[in-house]
Design an enzyme around this catalytic site. Sequence first.
Site: not given
Length: 702
Positions: A502, A508
């Site tokens: 990530e 998110e």
Amino acid sequence: MIKNILCLSLFVVFGFIVHGQLLESPNGKLKLNFKIEEENPYYALQYKGKTILKDSKLGFVLKPATSYFSGFKIENIQYSFANNTWTTVWGPNKQVADHYNEMLVHLIQNKTGWKLDVRFRLFDDGLGFRYEFPIQHELRHFTINNEMTSFNLGKDYKAFWIPADYDTNEFPVTTSRLTEISKQIDEVRKEPLAAKAPSATLAVQTPLMLKSQDGIYINIHEAALVNFPAMTLNLDEKNLILSSNLTPDKNGDRGFIQTGSVSPWRTVIISDDARDILASNLIVNLNEPSKIKDPSWIKPVKYIGVWWEYFTGGGSTWTYSDQQDIRIGETDYKTLQPNGRHGANTKHVKEYIDFAAANGFDAVLVEGWNEGWEDNQAYRKEHIYSFTKAYPDFDVKELQAYAKSKNVKIIMHHETTSSAVEYERQLKDAFKFMKDNGYDAVKTGYVGPIIPRSEYHDGQWMVNHYRYVTETAAQYQVMVNSHEAVRPTGLHRTYPNWIAQESARGTEFESFNGNKPDHTTILPFTRLIGGPMDYTPGIFEGDLSVYGNNKAKLSTTLTKQLALYITMYSPLQMAADLIENYKKYPDAFQFIKDVAVDWDSSYILEAEPGDYVTIARKAKNKNEWFVGGITDENPREATVDLSFLAKGQKFEAVIYKDGKNASWNHHPKDYEILHQQIKSNEKLKIKVAPGGGFAISIKPVK
């Protein structure tokens, strides 16, 4: 098949160099000049006759304040070149050309006799250089106080930057002139994140993307970050010089070095065409070949998961119980009252397994399966999670058997809340548990401040930790997808089981209204320069208010979410939305089902950082192509040059595009699907909505 040409010559110089030594790239467009001036080493760089870097410093200050950057003379210089082609385990291209000219400079300090080598490699698209610390009687161990490496730009470039922070890479990207950074950085640093440790100096993170007023693109980063702290970049706004700012520990030490080792490569990718920045293999080429002798067990993965439901506000939770006073190893979870909202339960996971099997997905990620999620003071504690004990409502054996019967894998999740010491204690037991229960991939997490408490996410100790996890995982044939880790530097070549990271602001943050329409037009030029990102695209329902209290709205149209599977390269791709939303839009979902995750070749068709990206890729070992194009908040007309297709053949294209009324903030789910025949000598013109995108799947006409 690997082709290799290598030539080596030796040029010995005694004494003092005045005019320097010149190294050219294979195509002659880049020229590097190295010199000693007043006993200090400098390098400078030109591209097509234009000065890119003026005389820039080299060397280190050792602790407490000892010069390892001055008083040098050249002992000798070695020149060599290489022209290789190597085969990837996975990647945007099956074959990678590695062609460079090299100059290895051996330096010696006049007073101390200490030696320092600097190895320069000049590729057609940029420069890589590193320090090598020869084994020597006079210098065996040392502590770095500061690295002196500088990048003397001398121009006020447009920069795509995030603030230098030793604990996070999750700031939104800001676009400004270099001279405007000091006015904006304090406000940008107010971004609420789980852990922050801002640099005390005016500094920005790498990879740093720059563009000059005369159209030169420069990307500064590092490659092969091993046993060294990550580098950020100090900014001297007055003189427009960037310089290395190594991540310290909390005692202020910036690296504990033993001679016989090397630094990471400092990298500068350069072109007057933004497409070349995205096409560059410079960073991966500066990493060592795979250390995994038989990588046949490493497979690119398309997956779904019990994940997005935790962010939508719909009530699903990672925790099994609402009780807070949990003690790992002491609390009997069977005695706790379940909260009834735990997402990682056997029945629910089976629903995901069924959907994965029915739609051709390889795996299901399950977060919140293991004991320990109830502790709301986790950041301050060392022993929180068990990585071998499941919650009472998650039947490991039953789910293993069920997934196997459906030809689907389950992806393990290890959230550590940054207690890296505790994770290392449990690591081998955790991987054995995975091996015994049919898991071959793990998503690791490092939310919060690091334990040991003297360390940061990007410091030398943690850099070694991430590699240790990856190396240990390889012993159990486990692939690793690390979140909240140091940004990648091409080590996926050396450890191809490190399949994704990530290490940036991912999907998110859309659930917090946290991304802007230009975000994914910048990430390919910044974060993805170092390696693939687990961005988790594929969100169809962009209005999260439909689930309850969350008022967030996505910054993309639906078809832009499809395009991200191409423009945000990763061999690990998630269809991140809820099952119910894919069932509502089966025609759009078809592209996610069809799109490949491993490639023979990639073609950068259009690119401008912060504005737009269009990329075409050929599926590995298949006669199929996929194209993705995205834009920022501005509408545009994309041009898709189809010359990458085989000549003389007809192809069937399925085009997923924004509808007439679509935009990221109005009617984002307005889309059209067109079918048409195409040929390689054609160019498609596609209108792209504000915050929008398009995706194309292409197959030969039968």
